[in-house]
Design an enzyme around this catalytic site. Structure first.
Site, PDB file in Angstrom:
ATOM      1  N   LYS A 208      37.129  15.117   1.092  1.00 55.78           N
ATOM      2  CA  LYS A 208      36.449  14.776  -0.094  1.00 55.78           C
ATOM      3  C   LYS A 208      35.012  14.225   0.149  1.00 55.78           C
ATOM      4  O   LYS A 208      34.872  13.438   1.007  1.00 55.78           O
ATOM      5  CB  LYS A 208      37.080  13.591  -0.882  1.00 55.78           C
ATOM      6  CG  LYS A 208      36.265  12.892  -2.186  1.00 55.78           C
ATOM      7  CD  LYS A 208      37.059  12.015  -2.891  1.00 55.78           C
ATOM      8  CE  LYS A 208      36.280  11.350  -3.954  1.00 55.78           C
ATOM      9  NZ  LYS A 208      37.164  10.344  -4.598  1.00 55.78           N
ATOM     10  N   ARG A 229      28.462   6.449  -2.419  1.00 59.22           N
ATOM     11  CA  ARG A 229      29.720   6.271  -1.399  1.00 59.22           C
ATOM     12  C   ARG A 229      29.620   6.886  -0.165  1.00 59.22           C
ATOM     13  O   ARG A 229      30.513   7.369   0.616  1.00 59.22           O
ATOM     14  CB  ARG A 229      30.940   6.700  -2.206  1.00 59.22           C
ATOM     15  CG  ARG A 229      31.247   6.192  -3.594  1.00 59.22           C
ATOM     16  CD  ARG A 229      32.624   6.675  -4.067  1.00 59.22           C
ATOM     17  NE  ARG A 229      32.858   6.624  -5.589  1.00 59.22           N
ATOM     18  CZ  ARG A 229      32.952   5.444  -6.118  1.00 59.22           C
ATOM     19  NH1 ARG A 229      32.830   4.162  -5.654  1.00 59.22           N
ATOM     20  NH2 ARG A 229      33.185   5.466  -7.485  1.00 59.22           N
ATOM     21  N   GLU A 245      39.115  15.636   9.114  1.00 62.21           N
ATOM     22  CA  GLU A 245      39.823  14.460   8.262  1.00 62.21           C
ATOM     23  C   GLU A 245      41.270  15.032   7.735  1.00 62.21           C
ATOM     24  O   GLU A 245      42.114  14.482   7.665  1.00 62.21           O
ATOM     25  CB  GLU A 245      38.914  14.474   6.970  1.00 62.21           C
ATOM     26  CG  GLU A 245      37.862  13.253   7.047  1.00 62.21           C
ATOM     27  CD  GLU A 245      38.135  12.178   7.150  1.00 62.21           C
ATOM     28  OE1 GLU A 245      39.496  11.728   6.901  1.00 62.21           O
ATOM     29  OE2 GLU A 245      37.063  11.208   6.858  1.00 62.21           O
ATOM     30  N   LYS A 260      37.604  18.632  -2.335  1.00 58.74           N
ATOM     31  CA  LYS A 260      36.891  18.101  -3.344  1.00 58.74           C
ATOM     32  C   LYS A 260      35.345  17.777  -3.282  1.00 58.74           C
ATOM     33  O   LYS A 260      35.265  17.388  -2.281  1.00 58.74           O
ATOM     34  CB  LYS A 260      37.652  16.786  -3.805  1.00 58.74           C
ATOM     35  CG  LYS A 260      37.086  16.252  -5.094  1.00 58.74           C
ATOM     36  CD  LYS A 260      37.767  14.937  -5.419  1.00 58.74           C
ATOM     37  CE  LYS A 260      36.909  14.266  -6.505  1.00 58.74           C
ATOM     38  NZ  LYS A 260      37.361  12.859  -6.779  1.00 58.74           N
ATOM     39  N   TYR A 325      39.403  20.189 -15.338  1.00 62.74           N
ATOM     40  CA  TYR A 325      39.536  19.758 -16.717  1.00 62.74           C
ATOM     41  C   TYR A 325      39.635  21.045 -17.660  1.00 62.74           C
ATOM     42  O   TYR A 325      39.772  20.739 -19.005  1.00 62.74           O
ATOM     43  CB  TYR A 325      38.341  19.027 -17.206  1.00 62.74           C
ATOM     44  CG  TYR A 325      38.064  17.724 -15.820  1.00 62.74           C
ATOM     45  CD1 TYR A 325      38.569  16.686 -16.532  1.00 62.74           C
ATOM     46  CD2 TYR A 325      37.551  17.743 -14.855  1.00 62.74           C
ATOM     47  CE1 TYR A 325      38.516  15.444 -15.610  1.00 62.74           C
ATOM     48  CE2 TYR A 325      37.435  16.934 -14.106  1.00 62.74           C
ATOM     49  CZ  TYR A 325      37.857  15.349 -14.349  1.00 62.74           C
ATOM     50  OH  TYR A 325      37.738  14.522 -13.576  1.00 62.74           O
TER      51      TYR A 325
HETATM   52  C1  PBG Z   1      37.278   7.965  -7.084  1.00 62.29           C
HETATM   53  C2  PBG Z   1      37.476   9.333  -7.795  1.00 62.29           C
HETATM   54  C3  PBG Z   1      36.338   9.973  -8.254  1.00 62.29           C
HETATM   55  C4  PBG Z   1      36.672  11.078  -8.750  1.00 62.29           C
HETATM   56  C5  PBG Z   1      38.208  10.986  -8.494  1.00 62.29           C
HETATM   57  N1  PBG Z   1      38.491   9.931  -7.950  1.00 62.29           N
HETATM   58  C6  PBG Z   1      35.206   9.413  -8.224  1.00 62.29           C
HETATM   59  C7  PBG Z   1      33.987   8.958  -7.008  1.00 62.29           C
HETATM   60  O1  PBG Z   1      34.714   9.566  -5.877  1.00 62.29           O
HETATM   61  O2  PBG Z   1      33.243   8.611  -7.166  1.00 62.29           O
HETATM   62  C8  PBG Z   1      35.839  12.191  -9.216  1.00 62.29           C
HETATM   63  C9  PBG Z   1      36.601  13.157 -10.152  1.00 62.29           C
HETATM   64  C10 PBG Z   1      35.602  13.868 -10.803  1.00 62.29           C
HETATM   65  O3  PBG Z   1      34.397  13.721 -10.829  1.00 62.29           O
HETATM   66  O4  PBG Z   1      36.196  14.646 -11.724  1.00 62.29           O
HETATM   67  N2  PBG Z   1      38.491   7.326  -7.336  1.00 62.29           N
END
Ligand code: PBG
Length: 335
Positions: A208, A229, A245, A260, A325
């Site tokens: 991620k 983040r 990871e 992701k 989505y």
């Molecule tokens: C964090 C989380 C995020 C998304 C899913 N889980 C946001 C982030 O990491 O800032 C993003 C999903 C998306 O953009 O559709 N709990």
């Protein structure tokens, strides 16, 4: 009139790939990758303290749901034959705190919704829970903050274990930790096993990245994050780090892994699919959806063809299932 140029008479009969592209039936016959509704998982939002669903401005067509409207959506999803839902809870402001403690309350909005969803749809699709704290913290980070201003890895993981166990109790059939803390999968596995949930699988958000493509999601969950983040999510430049990871999450007991965002990370997805002994998923995130929706709204691109092409490309790159989505709309094209 000049003569039509002729192909080399010897090579031409050998190399004619167009022969297999002549009709839709021929093209379908030789197609290498295809997606189907059962491979799609719809991310859904349930918000505390609203009476009607609220459309998310930056995700047109997606809603913050009430528990009731979410249940309706879930029944629709079953009818369309989609593979699953992944749930995000949006608590009322007064239920946010520094550590996100509402996330593991038995009666927090996410757990209430999980319970209702399972009562209503049972096993007819897979009900997943995103396991994180950012929706529940006042500062919007994915864990408690130390005095030095950093996200406290081990404190966050201890909280995630409580969240995951509460979600499994509420009926979540898959636990999906998205916080990117070190050791989170091992801790969740141990915590779930201890609490009697040895058969609840973990979908690890393994690769991620710290991505700008999550922009609209922050609106969707009312996340108050200032800053970024980057100190816990991965650097978009690094594929070696992503594979590391994934290896760690596998060693810690991940049952499935995820890459992701999606479209800009197909190389990572292909590399993960190549080495992973467990199912691989990809999350086509909020910004990816918003870009396509906005351009299509202007008539600049063909929404259905773009989405079909993107979903196909995820499968081609090696994804077994896709969080998107578009799940409902794409499934409706196949109905
Ligand atoms: C964090 C989380 C995020 C998304 C899913 N889980 C946001 C982030 O990491 O800032 C993003 C999903 C998306 O953009 O559709 N709990």
């Amino acid at each position: 009139m000049p003569a039509t140029p002729q192909l080399d008479p010897i090579l031409a009969p050998l190399a004619r790939p167009r022969r297999l592209r002549r009709t839709p039936a021929l093209r379908a016959l030789v197609r290498e990758a295809r997606w189907s509704p059962e491979q799609l998982v719809l991310p859904v939002f349930v918000r505390e303290g609203i009476d009607e669903p609220v459309e998310i401005a930056s995700l047109p067509g997606q809603y913050q749901h009430t528990v009731d409207s979410l249940v309706e959506l879930a029944h629709e999803a079953v009818k369309l034959g989609i593979g699953g839902l992944i749930l995000f809870g949006v608590p009322a402001e007064e239920n946010k705190d520094e550590i996100g403690s509402n996330a593991w309350a038995e009666d927090c909005i996410a757990n209430v919704a999980l319970r209702r969803l399972r009562e209503e749809v049972g096993d007819s699709l897979v009900v997943m829970a995103d396991t994180c704290l950012d929706e529940f913290t006042t500062h919007g980070h994915c864990g408690p903050i130390t005095e030095a201003g950093e996200v406290d890895n081990d404190a966050a993981v201890a909280c995630y274990v409580k969240v995951a166990v509460s979600q499994a109790r509420a009926g979540a059939q898959v636990i999906a930790p998205s916080g990117m803390m070190d050791g989170q999968v091992a801790a969740l596995r141990a915590g779930l096993d201890d609490a009697g949930f040895a058969d609840v699988p973990i979908l690890a958000y393994a690769a991620k990245f710290a991505s700008a493509f999550y922009g609209p999601f922050r609106d969707a969950v009312g996340c108050e994050l200032t800053g970024d983040r980057k100190a816990y999510q991965e650097d978009p430049a690094n594929v070696r780090e992503a594979l590391h990871e994934v290896e760690l999450d596998l060693a810690e007991g991940a049952d499935m892994v995820m890459v992701k965002p999606g479209a800009s990370y197909l190389d990572v997805l292909a590399a993960v699919a190549d080495m992973s002994p467990v199912p691989v998923s990809v999350y086509q995130v909020s910004g990816e959806y918003a870009m396509v929706a906005a351009a299509a709204e202007r008539g600049w691109i063909d929404r259905e063809r773009i989405v079909d092409e993107q979903l196909t490309s995820f499968v081609r790159a090696g994804a077994d299932f896709i969080l998107t989505y578009w799940a409902m709309e794409a499934a409706s094209w196949r109905a």
